[in-house]
Write a protein that holds these residues in place. Sequence first.
Motif, PDB file in Angstrom:
ATOM      1  N   LYS A  35      23.564  17.685  26.917  1.00  0.00           N
ATOM      2  CA  LYS A  35      22.846  17.232  25.718  1.00  0.00           C
ATOM      3  C   LYS A  35      21.360  17.562  25.854  1.00  0.00           C
ATOM      4  O   LYS A  35      20.891  17.874  26.951  1.00  0.00           O
ATOM      5  CB  LYS A  35      23.060  15.729  25.520  1.00  0.00           C
ATOM      6  CG  LYS A  35      22.520  14.879  26.654  1.00  0.00           C
ATOM      7  CD  LYS A  35      22.942  13.420  26.486  1.00  0.00           C
ATOM      8  CE  LYS A  35      22.446  12.588  27.649  1.00  0.00           C
ATOM      9  NZ  LYS A  35      22.996  11.227  27.610  1.00  0.00           N
ATOM     10  N   TYR A  39      19.209  19.066  29.089  1.00  0.00           N
ATOM     11  CA  TYR A  39      18.072  18.322  29.640  1.00  0.00           C
ATOM     12  C   TYR A  39      16.833  19.220  29.716  1.00  0.00           C
ATOM     13  O   TYR A  39      16.093  19.207  30.702  1.00  0.00           O
ATOM     14  CB  TYR A  39      18.407  17.753  31.017  1.00  0.00           C
ATOM     15  CG  TYR A  39      19.411  16.602  31.030  1.00  0.00           C
ATOM     16  CD1 TYR A  39      20.611  16.688  30.350  1.00  0.00           C
ATOM     17  CD2 TYR A  39      19.158  15.429  31.749  1.00  0.00           C
ATOM     18  CE1 TYR A  39      21.533  15.646  30.374  1.00  0.00           C
ATOM     19  CE2 TYR A  39      20.075  14.377  31.784  1.00  0.00           C
ATOM     20  CZ  TYR A  39      21.259  14.502  31.087  1.00  0.00           C
ATOM     21  OH  TYR A  39      22.175  13.463  31.114  1.00  0.00           O
ATOM     22  N   SER A 192      25.818   9.991  36.287  1.00  0.00           N
ATOM     23  CA  SER A 192      25.374  10.496  37.595  1.00  0.00           C
ATOM     24  C   SER A 192      25.216   9.389  38.625  1.00  0.00           C
ATOM     25  O   SER A 192      25.673   9.520  39.766  1.00  0.00           O
ATOM     26  CB  SER A 192      24.022  11.210  37.467  1.00  0.00           C
ATOM     27  OG  SER A 192      24.141  12.361  36.691  1.00  0.00           O
TER      28      SER A 192
HETATM   29  C1  PLP Z   1      23.573  11.127  28.907  1.00  0.00           C
HETATM   30  C2  PLP Z   1      24.888  10.515  29.189  1.00  0.00           C
HETATM   31  C3  PLP Z   1      25.484  10.659  30.442  1.00  0.00           C
HETATM   32  C4  PLP Z   1      24.802  11.356  31.600  1.00  0.00           C
HETATM   33  O1  PLP Z   1      23.886  10.447  32.169  1.00  0.00           O
HETATM   34  P1  PLP Z   1      23.117  10.845  33.509  1.00  0.00           P
HETATM   35  O2  PLP Z   1      22.419   9.591  33.902  1.00  0.00           O
HETATM   36  O3  PLP Z   1      22.159  11.910  33.141  1.00  0.00           O
HETATM   37  O4  PLP Z   1      24.147  11.297  34.458  1.00  0.00           O
HETATM   38  C5  PLP Z   1      26.744  10.140  30.637  1.00  0.00           C
HETATM   39  N1  PLP Z   1      27.382   9.481  29.628  1.00  0.00           N
HETATM   40  C6  PLP Z   1      26.835   9.294  28.423  1.00  0.00           C
HETATM   41  C7  PLP Z   1      27.582   8.549  27.388  1.00  0.00           C
HETATM   42  C8  PLP Z   1      25.565   9.795  28.158  1.00  0.00           C
HETATM   43  O5  PLP Z   1      25.029   9.609  26.950  1.00  0.00           O
END
Ligand code: PLP
Length: 374
Positions: A35, A39, A192
């Motif tokens: 997304k 990043y 993550s």
């Molecule tokens: C952005 C997002 C992630 C990834 O999060 P990170 O902390 O960057 O790993 C996972 N799940 C959802 C629903 C997200 O919106």
Amino acid sequence: MPRPILATVHADALRHNLQRARERAPDARVWAVVKANAYGHGIERCFDALRSADGFALLDLEEAQRIRALDWRGPVLLLEGVFEPRDLELCSRLHLWHTVHCSEQIDWLAAHKTHQPHRVFLKLNSGMNRLGFTPAAFRAAWARLNALPQVEEISLMTHFSDADGARGIAHQVAAFEAATADLPGERTLCNSAAILRHAATALRVEAGEQATERLSADWVRSGIATYGSAPDHPQRTAADWGLQPAMTLSSRVIAVQQLQAGDTVGYGSTFTAEAPMRIGVVACGYADGYPRHAPTGTPVLVDGVRTRVVGRVSMDMVMVDLSGLDAAGSGSEVVLWGRSAHGAVLPVDEVAAAAGTISYELLCAVAARVPFAA
Ligand SMILES: *Cc1c(COP(=O)(O)O)cnc(C)c1O
């Protein structure tokens, strides 16, 4: 010569980091979360390095189209689902899987005409209170979806609020287990922080064996870790987790000033030299996405050597301390974050912490005027 600021994406680091996520959740399939234009790294720029992922997860339909345009035939998941009914046509056409987090999205599906039944990820609000059905409403939502001819398969999803922190995830895992216990379907829980901190071991103790399997089976969602930043900085660093920076933001010194004791630097004269010193003026400012709130003392590399920002960041320039860097001058390499050509690494997490934010924000904020290395 063009202005010397440059962003560089390290494909080797992206590959390595994705592999690290796999090692932490060896039984899971891994979504590479791309997304916000990966990043800030650029979807097209990252795609090849990330194509060993089992799928790509993102938000914008426009980004989903870009992934399909790269000829990716595998899974694509819309993490927030559709925003209006006609988005479902694109889901049908491009075979996008989509999150369902509210009853309006079920209404839209029920009214959607398609020959291609959809795979949906039904989202539980297990305590974060952002998106998803409450535990009390979850089963009814599942039953409604299950009765729709437009729906082929229902997977189950939730998101953690504290996977990086002291509160942890056990309470949300328990809520997820209680709400979904006898429902069929694949699961996806971990971001993550949960992949790195919880998927491998900790949950075995916290929530029992079954929850561990649930957590590390099916799908995990690797976002920031893919880009080489620690989700739980400063508790742990990227190096602690074996992650490598996927982006370098670099520039050069374009001018040098010799200061005397009492001289000040930049707007607002927030820095005063206590003794004679040299400073370098760097072609990078907040209009490039460098944080204006980075105070005096924010780390920066000059010719691969760690030094500090002095004075206020301005729109197009930032000043750095050249004390002890006698060979440095106009033309010297400056790394705002990432890898120096001299080998040193400056984690974006440290720059973010100094500026009172997180790496995610800095990476996503690299401005459109900053060119990327080919
Ligand atoms: C952005 C997002 C992630 C990834 O999060 P990170 O902390 O960057 O790993 C996972 N799940 C959802 C629903 C997200 O919106």
